[in-house]
Motif scaffolding. Structure first.
Motif, PDB file in Angstrom:
ATOM      1  N   PHE A  75       5.322  35.652 -24.984  1.00 25.07           N
ATOM      2  CA  PHE A  75       4.515  35.230 -26.197  1.00 25.07           C
ATOM      3  C   PHE A  75       4.432  36.199 -27.229  1.00 25.07           C
ATOM      4  O   PHE A  75       4.164  37.484 -27.147  1.00 25.07           O
ATOM      5  CB  PHE A  75       3.021  34.880 -25.836  1.00 25.07           C
ATOM      6  CG  PHE A  75       2.282  34.111 -26.754  1.00 25.07           C
ATOM      7  CD1 PHE A  75       2.239  32.906 -27.284  1.00 25.07           C
ATOM      8  CD2 PHE A  75       1.301  35.053 -27.609  1.00 25.07           C
ATOM      9  CE1 PHE A  75       1.663  32.547 -28.242  1.00 25.07           C
ATOM     10  CE2 PHE A  75       0.538  34.636 -28.695  1.00 25.07           C
ATOM     11  CZ  PHE A  75       0.860  33.127 -28.880  1.00 25.07           C
ATOM     12  N   SER A  76       4.720  35.773 -28.576  1.00 24.59           N
ATOM     13  CA  SER A  76       4.722  36.891 -29.676  1.00 24.59           C
ATOM     14  C   SER A  76       4.399  36.375 -30.933  1.00 24.59           C
ATOM     15  O   SER A  76       4.016  35.018 -31.224  1.00 24.59           O
ATOM     16  CB  SER A  76       6.082  37.165 -29.905  1.00 24.59           C
ATOM     17  OG  SER A  76       7.178  36.254 -30.635  1.00 24.59           O
ATOM     18  N   SER A 127      -4.668  32.911 -27.748  1.00 22.13           N
ATOM     19  CA  SER A 127      -4.858  32.642 -26.281  1.00 22.13           C
ATOM     20  C   SER A 127      -4.633  31.381 -25.958  1.00 22.13           C
ATOM     21  O   SER A 127      -3.821  30.835 -24.845  1.00 22.13           O
ATOM     22  CB  SER A 127      -6.211  33.255 -25.768  1.00 22.13           C
ATOM     23  OG  SER A 127      -6.356  34.819 -26.043  1.00 22.13           O
ATOM     24  N   LYS A 179      -1.306  30.182 -26.328  1.00 24.43           N
ATOM     25  CA  LYS A 179      -0.390  30.511 -25.164  1.00 24.43           C
ATOM     26  C   LYS A 179      -0.578  29.669 -24.216  1.00 24.43           C
ATOM     27  O   LYS A 179       0.395  29.527 -23.506  1.00 24.43           O
ATOM     28  CB  LYS A 179      -0.733  32.071 -25.176  1.00 24.43           C
ATOM     29  CG  LYS A 179       0.036  32.754 -23.804  1.00 24.43           C
ATOM     30  CD  LYS A 179      -0.351  34.240 -23.688  1.00 24.43           C
ATOM     31  CE  LYS A 179       0.493  34.907 -22.743  1.00 24.43           C
ATOM     32  NZ  LYS A 179       0.213  36.267 -22.417  1.00 24.43           N
ATOM     33  N   HIS A 187      -3.231  42.439 -27.768  1.00 20.11           N
ATOM     34  CA  HIS A 187      -3.559  41.388 -26.781  1.00 20.11           C
ATOM     35  C   HIS A 187      -2.458  40.571 -26.425  1.00 20.11           C
ATOM     36  O   HIS A 187      -2.294  40.053 -25.233  1.00 20.11           O
ATOM     37  CB  HIS A 187      -4.649  40.699 -27.312  1.00 20.11           C
ATOM     38  CG  HIS A 187      -5.983  41.365 -27.436  1.00 20.11           C
ATOM     39  ND1 HIS A 187      -7.133  40.999 -26.437  1.00 20.11           N
ATOM     40  CD2 HIS A 187      -6.654  42.088 -28.190  1.00 20.11           C
ATOM     41  CE1 HIS A 187      -8.061  41.969 -26.901  1.00 20.11           C
ATOM     42  NE2 HIS A 187      -7.754  42.460 -27.962  1.00 20.11           N
ATOM     43  N   PHE A 188      -1.271  40.646 -27.209  1.00 20.92           N
ATOM     44  CA  PHE A 188      -0.102  39.692 -26.852  1.00 20.92           C
ATOM     45  C   PHE A 188       1.147  40.304 -26.898  1.00 20.92           C
ATOM     46  O   PHE A 188       2.003  39.806 -25.882  1.00 20.92           O
ATOM     47  CB  PHE A 188      -0.315  38.546 -27.820  1.00 20.92           C
ATOM     48  CG  PHE A 188      -1.608  38.007 -27.878  1.00 20.92           C
ATOM     49  CD1 PHE A 188      -1.738  36.682 -27.223  1.00 20.92           C
ATOM     50  CD2 PHE A 188      -2.707  38.088 -29.133  1.00 20.92           C
ATOM     51  CE1 PHE A 188      -3.194  36.144 -27.115  1.00 20.92           C
ATOM     52  CE2 PHE A 188      -3.715  37.500 -28.779  1.00 20.92           C
ATOM     53  CZ  PHE A 188      -3.906  36.459 -27.899  1.00 20.92           C
TER      54      PHE A 188
END
Length: 313
Positions: free
Chosen positions: A11-12, A266, A269, A301-302
């Motif tokens: 995930f970006s 989030s 994702k 966080h990601f």
């Protein structure tokens, strides 16, 4: 498909150009003072801002293909012709992936698209993600002497040309140079095709912006026809200084602060989205300040391979 660098990231989070906030209140005032039509951004700081996005660790910079500015649509995107601009961006950035969202294939000669994409791949050290589309602005087609009703067939034919690495349609000794390995080919929407055809022939999906709930349904369809190929979408963001500001939804995006953006990403994702491009044209705050804050407090966080941590509670 060639090696898909975006898929390898997990995930970006990237950015959608132009990195201007011309749709904000202050941006509209400045636009009118500069005598720019609605939808024509201020490109004066475009180089500095995309270099900043690269340095801050955003994964991808997306450019749109808008061949003809039409006031009835009111959006000139990033103004510059897409492949010319990507060549420039390849020279001023180092790590950020360069994506098109998306090249309107029926309005372009497919062999020249192939040569242009090969060139960008070579100049950028294999950082191109070639997003393609059938186009959705009927007013463009008469200018290019293309039948709007034929765009589905033209799209399929162009995809065949671009993906063919065997030179089967060329005469002996002929070549499209530079020659590069195959690159990921993503599609915006369905491009007048069936989901099954898209899933079989394209390497990723550029989905229109929506809520996490919207994406849950779309991702389910995509996974059913394309397996684990990347699913990409965008958020029109109005990023505000209050880190605890609640999420307020508007068309194609949200108004929120750091923690609300973390919550929204989030949820994206969790819905199965692989990548989100942030669009700042509605952003009332400074684009630079917003990108810096997101890079410091949200990206860690990601994005993997970072030791930054959020200090907001």
């Amino acid at each position: 498909m060639g090696f898909d660098k975006l898929q390898q990231l997990g995930f970006s989070i990237g950015v959608e150009l132009p990195l201007d906030n011309d749709w904000s209140k202050d941006g509209q005032i400045k636009r009118m003072r500069d005598k720019r039509a609605f939808g024509v951004p201020d490109m004066a700081l475009h180089k500095e801002r995309v270099v900043l996005a690269d340095e801050l660790g955003f994964s991808t910079a997306w450019v749109r293909d808008v061949p003809l500015y039409d006031p009835n649509f009111g959006d000139a995107a990033q103004v510059f012709e897409a492949f010319t601009y990507l060549g420039f961006l390849a020279g001023v950035t180092k790590n950020i992936l360069l994506g098109t969202a998306a090249i309107v294939l029926p309005l372009r000669q497919p062999w020249l698209v192939k040569k242009a994409a090969n060139t960008v791949m070579e100049l950028s050290d294999n950082r191109l993600i070639l997003g393609v589309a059938s186009g959705d602005r009927p007013s463009e087609y008469p200018l290019f002497k293309v039948d709007y009703r034929s765009r589905g067939e033209l799209f399929r034919n162009a995809v065949q040309v671009i993906k063919d690495t065997s030179a089967s349609k060329l005469e002996a000794g002929q070549a499209i140079l530079p020659h590069v390995p195959a690159y990921p080919l993503y599609v915006a929407g369905l491009a007048q095709q069936t989901p099954e055809w898209i899933g079989a022939h394209l390497d990723g999906w550029l989905a229109y912006p929506g809520t996490p709930e919207d994406h849950c349904q779309r991702v389910e369809l995509w996974r059913s026809v394309a397996g684990d190929k990347p699913y990409v979408s965008f958020i029109h963001l109005d990023f505000i200084d209050n880190p605890n500001a609640p999420i307020e939804r508007h068309r194609f995006g949200v108004k929120t602060g750091i923690n609300g953006l973390i919550e929204e990403l989030s949820a994206m994702k969790a819905a199965g989205v692989n990548h989100i491009g942030l669009h700042f044209r509605r952003n009332d705050a400074s684009v630079e300040e917003s990108m810096n804050a997101i890079a410091e407090y949200v990206l860690p966080h990601f994005h993997v391979n970072t030791d930054k941590k959020c200090i907001y509670k």
